[in-house]
Design a protein around this motif. Structure first.
Motif, mmCIF file in Angstrom:
data_model
loop_
_atom_site.group_PDB
_atom_site.id
_atom_site.type_symbol
_atom_site.label_atom_id
_atom_site.label_comp_id
_atom_site.label_asym_id
_atom_site.label_seq_id
_atom_site.Cartn_x
_atom_site.Cartn_y
_atom_site.Cartn_z
ATOM 1 N N ILE A 1 0.860 -1.185 0.000
ATOM 2 C CA ILE A 1 0.000 0.000 0.000
ATOM 3 C C ILE A 1 0.891 1.228 0.000
ATOM 4 C CG2 ILE A 1 -1.964 1.151 1.104
ATOM 5 C CD1 ILE A 1 -2.570 -1.403 2.571
ATOM 6 N N ARG A 2 0.639 2.122 -0.920
ATOM 7 C CA ARG A 2 1.425 3.362 -0.998
ATOM 8 C C ARG A 2 1.015 4.300 0.121
ATOM 9 N NH1 ARG A 2 4.520 5.086 -5.110
ATOM 10 N NH2 ARG A 2 4.606 3.694 -6.900
ATOM 11 N N PHE A 3 1.972 5.114 0.547
ATOM 12 C CA PHE A 3 1.682 6.047 1.628
ATOM 13 C C PHE A 3 0.530 6.985 1.255
ATOM 14 C CE2 PHE A 3 2.704 9.926 4.157
ATOM 15 C CZ PHE A 3 2.401 9.371 5.378
ATOM 16 N N GLN A 4 0.512 7.403 -0.013
ATOM 17 C CA GLN A 4 -0.563 8.302 -0.448
ATOM 18 C C GLN A 4 -1.925 7.616 -0.291
ATOM 19 O OE1 GLN A 4 -0.661 9.215 -4.612
ATOM 20 N NE2 GLN A 4 -1.470 11.298 -4.271
ATOM 21 N N ALA A 5 -1.971 6.324 -0.610
ATOM 22 C CA ALA A 5 -3.229 5.574 -0.459
ATOM 23 C C ALA A 5 -3.626 5.499 1.013
ATOM 24 C CB ALA A 5 -3.070 4.175 -1.044
ATOM 25 N N TYR B 1 4.153 0.292 1.923
ATOM 26 C CA TYR B 1 4.032 -0.591 3.084
ATOM 27 C C TYR B 1 3.505 -1.957 2.661
ATOM 28 C CZ TYR B 1 4.820 3.684 5.588
ATOM 29 O OH TYR B 1 5.402 4.832 6.049
ATOM 30 N N PRO B 2 4.354 -2.965 2.660
ATOM 31 C CA PRO B 2 3.834 -4.306 2.373
ATOM 32 C C PRO B 2 3.075 -4.853 3.589
ATOM 33 C CG PRO B 2 6.227 -4.184 2.071
ATOM 34 C CD PRO B 2 5.802 -2.963 2.799
ATOM 35 N N PHE B 3 1.914 -5.401 3.333
ATOM 36 C CA PHE B 3 1.106 -6.045 4.373
ATOM 37 C C PHE B 3 1.063 -7.533 4.043
ATOM 38 C CE2 PHE B 3 -0.028 -1.794 5.125
ATOM 39 C CZ PHE B 3 -0.625 -1.697 6.373
ATOM 40 N N PRO B 4 1.941 -8.337 4.644
ATOM 41 C CA PRO B 4 2.051 -9.734 4.209
ATOM 42 C C PRO B 4 0.758 -10.542 4.376
ATOM 43 C CG PRO B 4 3.954 -9.117 5.519
ATOM 44 C CD PRO B 4 2.977 -8.000 5.627
ATOM 45 N N ASN B 5 -0.189 -10.061 5.198
ATOM 46 C CA ASN B 5 -1.445 -10.819 5.320
ATOM 47 C C ASN B 5 -2.273 -10.786 4.043
ATOM 48 O OD1 ASN B 5 -1.579 -8.086 6.275
ATOM 49 N ND2 ASN B 5 -3.719 -8.422 6.774
ATOM 50 N N TYR B 6 -1.982 -9.834 3.133
ATOM 51 C CA TYR B 6 -2.723 -9.796 1.860
ATOM 52 C C TYR B 6 -1.968 -10.480 0.717
ATOM 53 C CZ TYR B 6 -5.484 -6.103 4.106
ATOM 54 O OH TYR B 6 -6.278 -5.395 4.947
ATOM 55 N N LEU B 7 -0.829 -11.088 1.030
ATOM 56 C CA LEU B 7 -0.014 -11.633 -0.058
ATOM 57 C C LEU B 7 -0.672 -12.808 -0.765
ATOM 58 C CD1 LEU B 7 3.596 -11.606 1.405
ATOM 59 C CD2 LEU B 7 2.810 -10.423 -0.643
ATOM 60 N N LYS B 8 -0.459 -12.865 -2.058
ATOM 61 C CA LYS B 8 -0.936 -14.021 -2.837
ATOM 62 C C LYS B 8 0.316 -14.747 -3.347
ATOM 63 C CE LYS B 8 -5.366 -12.721 -3.000
ATOM 64 N NZ LYS B 8 -5.371 -11.351 -2.617
ATOM 65 N N ASN B 9 0.092 -15.905 -3.955
ATOM 66 C CA ASN B 9 1.261 -16.615 -4.458
ATOM 67 C C ASN B 9 1.646 -16.181 -5.854
ATOM 68 O OD1 ASN B 9 2.683 -18.137 -2.736
ATOM 69 N ND2 ASN B 9 1.187 -19.802 -2.730
ATOM 70 N N PHE B 10 2.312 -15.027 -5.969
ATOM 71 C CA PHE B 10 2.835 -14.687 -7.286
ATOM 72 C C PHE B 10 4.268 -15.196 -7.351
ATOM 73 C CE2 PHE B 10 3.943 -11.129 -4.702
ATOM 74 C CZ PHE B 10 2.748 -10.684 -4.150
ATOM 75 N N MET B 11 4.910 -15.018 -8.473
ATOM 76 C CA MET B 11 6.122 -15.803 -8.746
ATOM 77 C C MET B 11 7.434 -15.055 -8.542
ATOM 78 S SD MET B 11 4.925 -18.659 -9.376
ATOM 79 C CE MET B 11 6.345 -19.539 -9.990
ATOM 80 N N GLU B 12 7.383 -13.837 -8.022
ATOM 81 C CA GLU B 12 8.601 -13.023 -8.007
ATOM 82 C C GLU B 12 9.759 -13.699 -7.253
ATOM 83 O OE1 GLU B 12 7.933 -9.025 -6.842
ATOM 84 O OE2 GLU B 12 9.815 -8.371 -7.792
ATOM 85 N N VAL B 13 9.453 -14.237 -6.076
ATOM 86 C CA VAL B 13 10.501 -14.869 -5.273
ATOM 87 C C VAL B 13 11.060 -16.075 -6.026
ATOM 88 C CG1 VAL B 13 10.929 -16.167 -3.159
ATOM 89 C CG2 VAL B 13 9.573 -14.076 -3.087
ATOM 90 N N THR B 14 10.157 -16.891 -6.524
ATOM 91 C CA THR B 14 10.562 -18.115 -7.217
ATOM 92 C C THR B 14 11.455 -17.778 -8.407
ATOM 93 O OG1 THR B 14 8.328 -18.750 -6.648
ATOM 94 C CG2 THR B 14 9.557 -20.318 -7.967
ATOM 95 N N GLU B 15 11.058 -16.728 -9.131
ATOM 96 C CA GLU B 15 11.858 -16.349 -10.305
ATOM 97 C C GLU B 15 13.255 -15.892 -9.906
ATOM 98 O OE1 GLU B 15 9.574 -13.450 -12.375
ATOM 99 O OE2 GLU B 15 8.092 -14.970 -12.977
ATOM 100 N N ARG B 16 13.315 -15.075 -8.884
ATOM 101 C CA ARG B 16 14.629 -14.559 -8.468
ATOM 102 C C ARG B 16 15.509 -15.657 -7.879
ATOM 103 N NH1 ARG B 16 15.368 -9.183 -8.973
ATOM 104 N NH2 ARG B 16 13.426 -8.146 -9.493
ATOM 105 N N TRP B 17 14.888 -16.560 -7.189
ATOM 106 C CA TRP B 17 15.654 -17.659 -6.568
ATOM 107 C C TRP B 17 16.158 -18.622 -7.634
ATOM 108 C CZ3 TRP B 17 18.368 -19.232 -2.684
ATOM 109 C CH2 TRP B 17 18.509 -20.595 -2.385
ATOM 110 N N GLY B 18 15.312 -18.851 -8.641
ATOM 111 C CA GLY B 18 15.718 -19.684 -9.771
ATOM 112 C C GLY B 18 15.690 -21.175 -9.504
ATOM 113 N N GLY B 19 14.901 -21.615 -8.555
ATOM 114 C CA GLY B 19 14.745 -23.067 -8.318
ATOM 115 C C GLY B 19 15.781 -23.605 -7.343
ATOM 116 N N ASP B 20 15.404 -24.684 -6.648
ATOM 117 C CA ASP B 20 16.308 -25.290 -5.662
ATOM 118 C C ASP B 20 17.389 -26.113 -6.361
ATOM 119 O OD1 ASP B 20 14.607 -24.231 -3.824
ATOM 120 O OD2 ASP B 20 13.570 -26.117 -3.368
ATOM 121 N N HIS B 21 18.598 -26.160 -5.779
ATOM 122 C CA HIS B 21 19.661 -27.050 -6.270
ATOM 123 C C HIS B 21 19.885 -28.124 -5.228
ATOM 124 C CE1 HIS B 21 21.607 -23.445 -8.557
ATOM 125 N NE2 HIS B 21 20.405 -23.754 -9.007
ATOM 126 N N HIS B 22 20.309 -29.291 -5.666
ATOM 127 C CA HIS B 22 20.480 -30.336 -4.666
ATOM 128 C C HIS B 22 21.647 -30.038 -3.728
ATOM 129 C CE1 HIS B 22 23.494 -32.096 -7.436
ATOM 130 N NE2 HIS B 22 24.030 -32.528 -6.301
#
Ligand SMILES: Nc1nc2c(ncn2[C@@H]2O[C@H](COP(=O)(O)OP(=O)(O)OP(=O)(O)O)[C@@H](O)[C@H]2O)c(=O)[nH]1
Length: 853
Positions: free
Chosen positions: A571-575, A652-673
């Motif tokens: 949420i933006r401060f202006q909002a 201001y991120p409010f983690p209680n409203y988070l959905k499962n979008f892919m940003e983290v997964t993309e940046r992490w690039g998948g697990d390695h063994h």
């Protein structure tokens, strides 16, 4: 490191060294009797027999020179009489045994005794002659069965520390606080009425102030109880609580769904009830830790019409979920299940459903208990069980707790006869001594005088409708209204009491709110609800054009805000400004202008609203979302860490409203063994809201981060760390994962990074006393399901020092694994050994960890 272990670390070196030092460490030997050669050495001054299996200490009277005797965690049922011969004894520890009584005639001989530990036994009395120990400074009788305060304690004028927690005490004597010069005193988890718990939690200063008031006046009795309504959405919580408080049935139209929490005060006969009605939506669960407190009657409202007998899922949604969460948060709570909508049920259906709910709740609690017993047995049967002693003790304590679930009370919430029956049932329940021993509070009359003065101030026309008042202003108003000559300090102590019973809110621990008192707690909730609400997305759209224009915003901006909320939970401060302004306008308050600035803040200074939300770890603040710097300076526990101010608008991120979008997964690039990863397992589950708060705290430390509903990615010194949550039945864990370092020297900074996250999680776990967790490192062999359990992390010992071996062999695949891949094993010099750090989470950029070095 445990001093005993320092003295003697292995049996070979023992004899020579011991004879010289006259200090014998025989802890953790599974001894059933004291070895006879020890009893012959009459020069011994210190004998540590901690954690053995002793049922008696026959022959100990020969050790005439003994000054320190440790017999904790044995199997003693009788107090060893021979101790009376040990006349030089200065320190005696008999905690964690099963002693029921202490005979007279022992303590008059122990004239040098300074330290006496008797906690975790089955004592209900102390011998009167303990009073003759005129040098005693430390006394611990916590976790016993005392109902009356042992008077002999009052005779020991030398006492500096007294511990009385977890007994059944109702009353403390004034002389303890006005006569002795105590420095440390603990008394939580008793049945205290005089002084009430809400005074005692304030510590010695407040207890003394309470008793000073009672020197000239008699205490007056007051009966008070907090009632918390929980349950799924549309269960009928608001209908029941409003009908009870208003004295007639109150139909709640669908569009009037509870947002956040509603609070109301209500009297039945001489009992004052404070009702807290919690909305059923999960979005609000992140705020529950602020408001769900112990010693309350919890009313779990279940829609019986919706409930289905053979449906496990519906039981979990409507009942099981809440019971589990209560067990984790308030393991000893009393729960009354109220079944609503019985008018919509067929004949016979109500009885059948109530029975089914009761049976399933008991099964759930049994399952939880069995789970704990299973863990305890597993740990005890291990060969290296001594590495898990703290865990085992905590589990044992947990298995003694139980949520007290009463039978289901079925009603038709739209029929006032039923509401009246429920009212009587609630009254009978809270008056039951065994369920609510703390309902009676004995208070100096001045407490009531101040309470009434505050109610008068609250109702005064000149007091702002929202009831937010400057502390000094309130104090002077109260002083004017009370005739007696009150000191500011006493008034503050009474305010603290009124805050703890929920009549007012004064968060003196939050810096920007130190001088602010919320005379109407419900307004505080209204403030929370501006940003924590299930319909926030629609709320944004409903903001009228004139409010937007006044903040130089347009409908198109609202579309952007909505998009940002949905895609990033940001949420933006202006909002926020616009939402607050709009909300204040709909409330038709006077002084909105000033209140608006107060809530929103000035310049870069956070206002009250965001200070509150950040203090309770509901949101965080970030400055520039797009240009996070992956090469930000390395963060070390112990170093103050700050981010330069930027003029970019805050978000201001409010983690209680988070959905499962892919940003983290993309940046992490998948697990390695090859990734180095550990898992923190939770039993029974990861509590609702836990992961979001962990995210807020962790991201406050590491400025470079990305977040998703069940994952977040942190970057420190260019190295990424992924934290994921998996929350399924019998498989609830956090995974903390990082890439394998290229150089051996980099292992420690990587483990430091992980340990910081672990210490944040550990700190959070303390808010859920019924929650148990343990840490494991998976075996490194591909396909091997085995995991290595972490030892107890001793508060005083660095984990880097605890891991001695260089390799570990897996029992399943028989491969040998380098220890640095599994556990914090320092390769070079231990730069930042892990001592659980004190974590100060304030705002983004000023968060710091201070390690005890
Ligand atoms: N027929 C019938 N209707 C009921 C009964 N109890 C509540 N209701 C209706 O059920 C609906 C939901 O009731 P609420 O009291 O708003 O439910 P809640 O649990 O507070 O819901 P949230 O605010 O979403 O958490 C309302 O329309 C009530 O009038 C009952 O016993 N019988």
């Amino acid at each position: 490191m445990n001093p005993w272990k320092q003295i003697v670390s292995n049996s070979e070196s023992k004899s020579k060294e011991m004879l010289h030092l006259k200090q014998i460490d025989l802890s953790l030997r599974r001894l059933k009797v004291i070895p006879s050669d020890i009893l012959l050495d009459t020069k011994i001054q210190t004998l540590n027999l901690d954690r053995n299996k002793l049922k008696g200490v026959s022959g100990i009277c020969h050790l005439q020179e003994l000054k320190i005797l440790i017999l904790s965690k044995n199997e003693l049922t009788d107090f060893p009489m021979e101790i009376q011969s040990l006349i030089h004894l200065e320190k005696l520890e008999l905690n964690q045994n099963k002693i029921q009584t202490i005979p007279t005639g022992i303590f008059p001989n122990l004239n040098d005794l300074k330290h006496l530990k008797l906690n975790n036994n089955r004592l209900s009395k102390l011998p009167m002659d303990l009073g003759s120990c005129s040098k005693l400074q430390y006394l611990n009788i916590s976790h016993n069965l005392f109902t009356d305060f042992p008077e002999c304690i009052l005779e020991i004028k030398s006492l500096k520390e007294v511990y009385l927690e977890n007994n059944k005490l109702r009353k403390l004597p004034a002389e303890l606080f006005l006569g002795l010069s105590l420095k440390k005193f603990k008394v939580s988890c008793n049945h205290l009425r005089e002084p009430p718990d809400e005074v005692c939690v304030g510590g010695l200063k407040q207890i003394r102030s309470y008793f000073l008031q009672l020197q000239e006046t008699q205490a007056k009795e007051e009966k008070r109880v907090k009632v918390i309504f929980i349950g799924a959405s549309m269960a009928g919580k608001t209908t029941v609580s409003r009908s009870l408080t208003q004295g007639h049935t109150v139909p709640v139209p669908l569009k009037e769904r509870t947002v956040g929490i509603e609070i109301s005060e209500f009297h039945i006969q001489d009992v004052t009830f404070l009702f807290w009605d919690f909305a059923g939506h999960l979005e609000y669960y992140v705020t529950h830790h602020v408001f769900i407190t112990p010693y309350a009657l919890v009313i779990l409202v279940v829609n019986l019409h919706r409930y289905q007998v053979a449906d496990e899922q519906i039981f979990m949604d409507l009942v099981g979920f809440w019971i589990k969460n209560l067990f984790m948060r308030v393991p000893n709570s009393v729960v009354l299940t109220v079944g609503t909508h019985m008018d919509l049920c067929q004949p016979g259906e109500v009885e059948e459903k109530c029975k089914d709910i009761e049976e399933r709740i008991y099964r759930l609690l049994d399952e939880h208990k069995a789970n704990l017993t299973h863990f305890i047995n597993n740990l005890e049967e291990r060969q290296d069980s001594e590495l898990y002693l703290e865990q085992t003790d905590k589990l044992r304590e947990l298995s003694n707790c139980t949520v007290n679930v009463l039978n289901v009370f079925p009603i038709n919430g739209t029929n006032y006869n039923d509401i009246e029956k429920l009212q009587n049932h609630i009254l009978n329940t809270v008056c039951k001594e065994e369920l609510f021993p703390n309902i009676i509070k004995m208070l100096p009359p001045i407490y009531k005088v101040v309470e009434n003065a505050i109610i008068e101030v609250k109702q005064n026309e000149e007091t702002p409708q929202h009831g937010i008042m400057d502390l000094d202003h309130l104090l002077s108003e109260v002083m004017l209204k009370t005739t007696s000559d009150l000191s500011k300090n006493l008034l503050k102590d009474i305010l603290r009491y009124l805050h703890r019973i929920g009549l007012i809110v004064w968060y003196e621990e939050i810096k920007p709110l130190l001088n602010t008192v919320f005379l109407k707690p419900s307004f505080l909730i209204t403030v929370f609800k501006i940003l924590v609400r299930h319909d926030l997305y629609n709320q944004l759209w409903s903001i009228p054009a004139e409010v937007l224009i006044s903040e130089r915003a347009f409908k198109r901006d609202v579309l952007k805000w909505q998009e940002m909320l949905q895609s990033k939970a940001m949420i933006r401060f202006q909002a926020i400004r616009v939402l607050v302004k709009h909300q204040l306008e709909t409330l038709c308050l006077q002084d909105t202008e000033e209140l608006f600035h107060d809530l929103i803040g000035h310049g870069t200074q956070n206002g009250k609203l965001l200070s509150l939300l950040m203090h309770f770890q509901i949101c965080m603040s970030v400055r520039n979302v797009k240009k996070l710097n992956p090469r930000a300076p390395e963060f070390f526990p112990g170093n103050q860490w700050s981010v330069k101010d930027s003029h970019k608008e805050m978000c201001y991120p409010f983690p209680n409203y988070l959905k499962n979008f892919m940003e983290v997964t993309e940046r992490w690039g998948g697990d390695h063994h090859e990734d180095i990863h550990i898992r923190v397992y939770f039993s029974p589950l990861i509590p609702e809201g836990f992961f979001q708060r962990l995210m807020v705290m962790a991201c406050s430390f590491y400025s470079t981060h990305w977040i998703e509903k069940d994952n977040f990615l942190l970057v420190n010194n260019g190295k990424p760390l992924l934290v994921k949550q998996f929350n399924q039945r019998a498989d609830s864990y956090l995974e903390i994962r990082s890439r394998k370092p290229k150089r051996s020297n980099d292992f420690q900074s990587l483990w430091d990074f992980k340990l910081t996250i672990l210490s944040i999680a550990e700190k959070l776990c303390k808010e859920w006393p019924g929650l148990f967790y343990y840490i494991r490192s998976p075996c490194r062999t591909i396909g091997c399901p085995d995991e290595f359990e972490w030892p107890d992390m001793d508060e005083t010992e660095s984990i880097y020092d605890m891991i001695k071996e260089d390799f570990k062999t897996c029992e399943t695949c028989c491969n040998t694994v380098n220890m640095e891949l599994l556990l914090p094993k320092a390769t070079g010099h231990a730069k930042d050994p892990f001592l659980p750090p004190t974590i100060h989470v304030t705002n983004y950029g000023v968060a710091s960890i201070v390690s005890h070095q």
